[in-house]
Structure formats: C-alpha cells, structure tokens
Scaffold this motif. Structure first.
Motif, PDB file in Angstrom:
ATOM      1  N   GLY A  82       0.784  -1.234   0.000  1.00 26.02           N
ATOM      2  CA  GLY A  82       0.000   0.000   0.000  1.00 26.02           C
ATOM      3  C   GLY A  82       0.810   1.274   0.000  1.00 26.02           C
ATOM      4  N   LEU A  83       2.016   1.258  -0.581  1.00 29.24           N
ATOM      5  CA  LEU A  83       2.913   2.405  -0.542  1.00 29.24           C
ATOM      6  C   LEU A  83       3.535   2.680  -1.904  1.00 29.24           C
ATOM      7  CD1 LEU A  83       4.989   1.294   2.565  1.00 29.24           C
ATOM      8  CD2 LEU A  83       3.469   3.261   2.555  1.00 29.24           C
ATOM      9  N   ALA A 108       1.314   6.968   1.004  1.00 26.48           N
ATOM     10  CA  ALA A 108       0.688   5.780   1.582  1.00 26.48           C
ATOM     11  C   ALA A 108      -0.827   5.859   1.461  1.00 26.48           C
ATOM     12  CB  ALA A 108       1.089   5.640   3.051  1.00 26.48           C
ATOM     13  N   PRO A 109      -1.394   5.416   0.361  1.00 27.84           N
ATOM     14  CA  PRO A 109      -2.857   5.379   0.317  1.00 27.84           C
ATOM     15  C   PRO A 109      -3.445   4.430   1.354  1.00 27.84           C
ATOM     16  CG  PRO A 109      -1.908   4.250  -1.583  1.00 27.84           C
ATOM     17  CD  PRO A 109      -0.781   4.965  -0.896  1.00 27.84           C
ATOM     18  N   PHE A 110      -2.715   3.306   1.649  1.00 26.11           N
ATOM     19  CA  PHE A 110      -3.232   2.350   2.630  1.00 26.11           C
ATOM     20  C   PHE A 110      -2.099   1.403   3.008  1.00 26.11           C
ATOM     21  CE2 PHE A 110      -6.062  -0.866   4.452  1.00 26.11           C
ATOM     22  CZ  PHE A 110      -7.111  -0.098   4.958  1.00 26.11           C
ATOM     23  N   TRP A 111      -1.253   1.858   3.945  1.00 28.69           N
ATOM     24  CA  TRP A 111      -0.083   1.087   4.350  1.00 28.69           C
ATOM     25  C   TRP A 111      -0.516   0.001   5.321  1.00 28.69           C
ATOM     26  CZ3 TRP A 111       4.669   3.617   7.235  1.00 28.69           C
ATOM     27  CH2 TRP A 111       5.676   2.656   7.389  1.00 28.69           C
ATOM     28  N   ALA A 112      -0.570  -1.229   4.808  1.00 31.42           N
ATOM     29  CA  ALA A 112      -1.019  -2.371   5.598  1.00 31.42           C
ATOM     30  C   ALA A 112      -0.467  -3.626   4.942  1.00 31.42           C
ATOM     31  CB  ALA A 112      -2.542  -2.415   5.677  1.00 31.42           C
ATOM     32  N   LYS A 171     -12.127 -11.089   1.773  1.00 32.96           N
ATOM     33  CA  LYS A 171     -12.314  -9.641   1.904  1.00 32.96           C
ATOM     34  C   LYS A 171     -11.161  -8.947   1.185  1.00 32.96           C
ATOM     35  CE  LYS A 171     -13.953  -8.008   5.791  1.00 32.96           C
ATOM     36  NZ  LYS A 171     -14.136  -7.680   7.240  1.00 32.96           N
ATOM     37  N   VAL A 172     -11.497  -7.932   0.383  1.00 33.19           N
ATOM     38  CA  VAL A 172     -10.483  -7.282  -0.447  1.00 33.19           C
ATOM     39  C   VAL A 172     -10.682  -5.768  -0.423  1.00 33.19           C
ATOM     40  CG1 VAL A 172     -10.114  -9.244  -1.996  1.00 33.19           C
ATOM     41  CG2 VAL A 172     -11.939  -7.607  -2.503  1.00 33.19           C
ATOM     42  N   ASN A 173      -9.599  -5.047  -0.694  1.00 30.31           N
ATOM     43  CA  ASN A 173      -9.598  -3.587  -0.759  1.00 30.31           C
ATOM     44  C   ASN A 173      -9.179  -3.107  -2.143  1.00 30.31           C
ATOM     45  OD1 ASN A 173     -10.183  -3.571   1.964  1.00 30.31           O
ATOM     46  ND2 ASN A 173      -8.182  -2.809   2.616  1.00 30.31           N
ATOM     47  N   THR A 174      -9.726  -1.964  -2.539  1.00 28.29           N
ATOM     48  CA  THR A 174      -9.317  -1.301  -3.770  1.00 28.29           C
ATOM     49  C   THR A 174      -9.041   0.169  -3.468  1.00 28.29           C
ATOM     50  OG1 THR A 174     -10.587  -2.784  -5.219  1.00 28.29           O
ATOM     51  CG2 THR A 174     -10.007  -0.621  -6.103  1.00 28.29           C
ATOM     52  N   PHE A 175      -7.847   0.628  -3.849  1.00 27.69           N
ATOM     53  CA  PHE A 175      -7.474   2.024  -3.610  1.00 27.69           C
ATOM     54  C   PHE A 175      -6.389   2.414  -4.602  1.00 27.69           C
ATOM     55  CE2 PHE A 175      -5.339  -0.833  -0.664  1.00 27.69           C
ATOM     56  CZ  PHE A 175      -3.999  -0.509  -0.797  1.00 27.69           C
ATOM     57  N   GLN A 176      -6.058   3.684  -4.606  1.00 29.17           N
ATOM     58  CA  GLN A 176      -5.209   4.209  -5.680  1.00 29.17           C
ATOM     59  C   GLN A 176      -4.416   5.418  -5.177  1.00 29.17           C
ATOM     60  OE1 GLN A 176      -7.248   6.073  -9.244  1.00 29.17           O
ATOM     61  NE2 GLN A 176      -6.573   4.144 -10.158  1.00 29.17           N
ATOM     62  N   ALA A 177      -3.175   5.524  -5.635  1.00 28.66           N
ATOM     63  CA  ALA A 177      -2.352   6.716  -5.411  1.00 28.66           C
ATOM     64  C   ALA A 177      -1.959   7.286  -6.762  1.00 28.66           C
ATOM     65  CB  ALA A 177      -1.105   6.379  -4.601  1.00 28.66           C
ATOM     66  N   MET A 178      -2.082   8.605  -6.883  1.00 25.49           N
ATOM     67  CA  MET A 178      -1.725   9.279  -8.130  1.00 25.49           C
ATOM     68  C   MET A 178      -0.758  10.416  -7.839  1.00 25.49           C
ATOM     69  SD  MET A 178      -5.358   9.554 -10.106  1.00 25.49           S
ATOM     70  CE  MET A 178      -4.543  10.551 -11.360  1.00 25.49           C
ATOM     71  N   LEU A 179       0.247  10.540  -8.684  1.00 23.22           N
ATOM     72  CA  LEU A 179       1.136  11.692  -8.692  1.00 23.22           C
ATOM     73  C   LEU A 179       0.854  12.464  -9.962  1.00 23.22           C
ATOM     74  CD1 LEU A 179       4.491   9.943  -7.665  1.00 23.22           C
ATOM     75  CD2 LEU A 179       2.598  10.679  -6.201  1.00 23.22           C
ATOM     76  N   VAL A 180       0.711  13.776  -9.853  1.00 26.79           N
ATOM     77  CA  VAL A 180       0.355  14.619 -10.995  1.00 26.79           C
ATOM     78  C   VAL A 180       1.305  15.813 -11.006  1.00 26.79           C
ATOM     79  CG1 VAL A 180      -1.482  15.919 -12.136  1.00 26.79           C
ATOM     80  CG2 VAL A 180      -2.060  13.930 -10.734  1.00 26.79           C
ATOM     81  N   SER A 181       1.826  16.159 -12.189  1.00 25.30           N
ATOM     82  CA  SER A 181       2.782  17.261 -12.259  1.00 25.30           C
ATOM     83  C   SER A 181       2.701  17.961 -13.608  1.00 25.30           C
ATOM     84  CB  SER A 181       4.206  16.737 -12.037  1.00 25.30           C
ATOM     85  OG  SER A 181       5.156  17.775 -12.149  1.00 25.30           O
TER      86      SER A 181
END
Length: 333
Positions: A82-83, A108-112, A171-181
C-alpha cells in the motif's frame, strides 16, 4: 520504534501465512469500478508488481521529475503493502505513525499487510495520454480553482481488490495513489474504492475479519519531521471508513499540493503561525479561499486544536463524529 514490525525480517513461510486461503479460493481480481478511481489494467499499459509477499516493483524511472517538498525525485517504487516510496523499496508490513524520523519519503494510500498471492493485483503506469491529463487537470482545478495548472504527466498506482496476509475470508480492498505534475507544481491524489479490511494477521489482525491489531496508516511522509499528513482514522479502526472521508468534498478522495504543502481552500502548512483562519476539515465546514498557516508537530493535531468547536456543529455524520472524537482523544482535550 512502536508499531514497527517486520522491517528487515526474512520472508514469511507458506503461500499466504499459516491457515491462510490459497489464491484460487478467492474471487479473481476485477478492474476497479468506483467512479473516482482512474482506469487501470494491463490493456492500458500498466505493469504489475511481483506476485510476492511484501514485494515491490523495480525502480521506475520517471519521465518527469517529481518535486516532493524540498526534494526532487527521478525514480520511485510501487510496493505491494500500500505504498509508493522514493529512494528504496519498502517491505515493512506493519505501519509506523507519521511523521517518520528516519528520512523515508512515502505516499501511503493504505499502508497495511497486503498479500497479492491470496487475491488481487498491484498495477502502475505513468502517462501523458491526453484523456488522463485532461481529467487530472480538471480534478486539480476543481480543488485549487485559483491556481493555474495544466497536467503534463500522471503516475497511477492501483491496488485492485487486494487481500490481506493470513486471510481466511474473502475480503479485499481497492485504492489508488496518483502523482500529478506539470514539471513545476506537484500533486498527490488518493482515491478509495471498496475497503473491507484494515489489518493483516502479521500485524495482529484477525484472519477471519481483517480487523483489529495495528490498522493501516494513510497519508504521506516527505522524509522530514515536519512535512507530512496523516489521514483521519489512520492506525485506528476508523480507517475502515476512509472511503467516506475527503478534503475536497468527494467522499473517497484526498488531494494535496506537495511541491509546497497546500490543501484546497487556501490552507497551507509551513513554518509561519496563524492559528485563527484554518480548517483542514473542509468536508465538515467550508472555509474561505484564503491562505492560512499551521504550526505544530502534526497537521492533524494543529487542526484539532483549532476545530474543537466542531464537536458542537449539528448534522455531523457518524463517521465524521468518530474521526473527530478519536483525533481529539489522540492529542488531549
């Protein structure tokens, strides 16, 4: 250090931890469907991280340097747990609280303790496709309407229906991290889909529920002790409701400017002091579009000191009340 478990430990035995489910026993990963998440998939050119416990991508050279406060990065790593990390891959599976004193720079959208051997996949790509650039430009512009910005580059990392280590339940998770420049200004966008678990078994979580133990940390750490942000509910059971929180009025999305710490509606965190005009809880109460500053060992703590009166605001939903009360308890009333 409190809560640090597993950094430097050897690989854990077994395909998914003692008593865990085999990958074939959980549903096959599907593409994210949450409206806030950007499209992902190998058909779009995404790469996948290794199908390994505590795995990470190889170093990813960036086609546009990413300015993250006082540092500029030319490579990054996407980590299964999650990093997104800068400088080195990150194998630690139990989160530490932000800020981190050891200089690690993390998004860290979801550090686990994710385990893609059980279910799910971690995908990433950088893009200059006109469609994704236009969407990112619009999303940043909606949050920062007075800041001229046109995205020139986007990096998208998606944790798609990922399971937790030691899981004996689907059980599952869905998440996302985006960098924009645009090459000068930098933004982080954290998007959340369905969050069903908070903790892997290696972090003290219940393998039958994915809850308990030391839950996920969410936010970012710049590598210094002052420039960081911890999402409300981090490392508490409330992080299960991160998809209901926001700082831009869209539940499930958090958006930050990170070449200079800035939040929508003019809130800026730096070394100045003006404790009278700022609210990071703008999903609870709108604040004027003007600059203000926070000073303190934690952005959240400084905010809570300002916003204690939010306890008296009517019509807070249950999640907001829970997050606020936990934050107040963490810094003392």
């Amino acid at each position: 250090m409190g809560g640090r478990i597993g950094r430097g430990d050897g690989p854990r035995t077994g395909p998914c931890g003692a008593g865990g489910l085999g990958r074939e026993q959980l549903p096959h990963a599907r593409a994210p469907t949450a409206a806030l998440l950007y499209p992902s998939g190998v058909e779009l050119g995404d790469r996948r991280t290794p199908l390994a416990d505590d795995g990470a991508s190889p170093p990813v050279p960036l086609s546009v340097p990413f300015h993250f406060y006082r540092r500029t990065y030319h490579t990054l790593y996407v980590n299964n747990n999650g990093l997104v990390s800068f400088g080195a891959p990150e194998t630690q599976y139990t989160s530490d609280p932000f800020p981190l004193p050891d200089g690690r720079a993390l998004v860290a959208p979801f550090w686990a303790d994710v385990d893609v051997r059980v279910a799910g996949r971690v995908l990433y790509r950088q893009s200059r496709a006109p469609g994704i650039l236009a969407r990112a430009t619009a999303d940043v512009g909606a949050a920062f309407p007075h800041l001229p910005f046109t995205a020139a580059w986007v990096f998208v990392a998606t944790w798609d229906r990922v399971a937790f280590y030691g899981a004996t339940v689907a059980k599952v998770n869905t998440f996302q991290a985006m960098l924009v420049s645009d090459g000068r200004l930098s933004f982080i966008i954290l998007n959340y889909g369905d969050i069903q678990w908070t903790t892997g078994a290696g972090s003290g979580g219940d393998p039958r529920s994915g809850l308990g133990g030391i839950p996920a940390q969410a936010g970012f750490n710049s590598g210094g002790s002052r420039l960081y942000f911890s999402l409300p509910g981090s490392r508490t059971p409330a992080i299960a409701h991160v998809g209901a929180t926001s700082n831009v009025g869209l539940p499930g999305r958090w958006l930050f400017r990170v070449d200079d710490f800035s939040l929508p509606h003019g809130c800026v965190y730096n070394d100045l002091t003006d404790h009278n005009e700022c609210s990071l809880f703008d999903h609870l109460r709108p604040v004027p579009a003007r600059h203000c500053s926070l000073q303190g060992s934690s952005v959240l703590q400084a905010t809570v000191r300002i916003e204690k009166k939010l306890k008296c605001i009517p019509n807070l939903n249950d999640v907001d009340k829970l997050l606020l009360n936990q934050a107040l308890e963490s810094v003392g009333k």
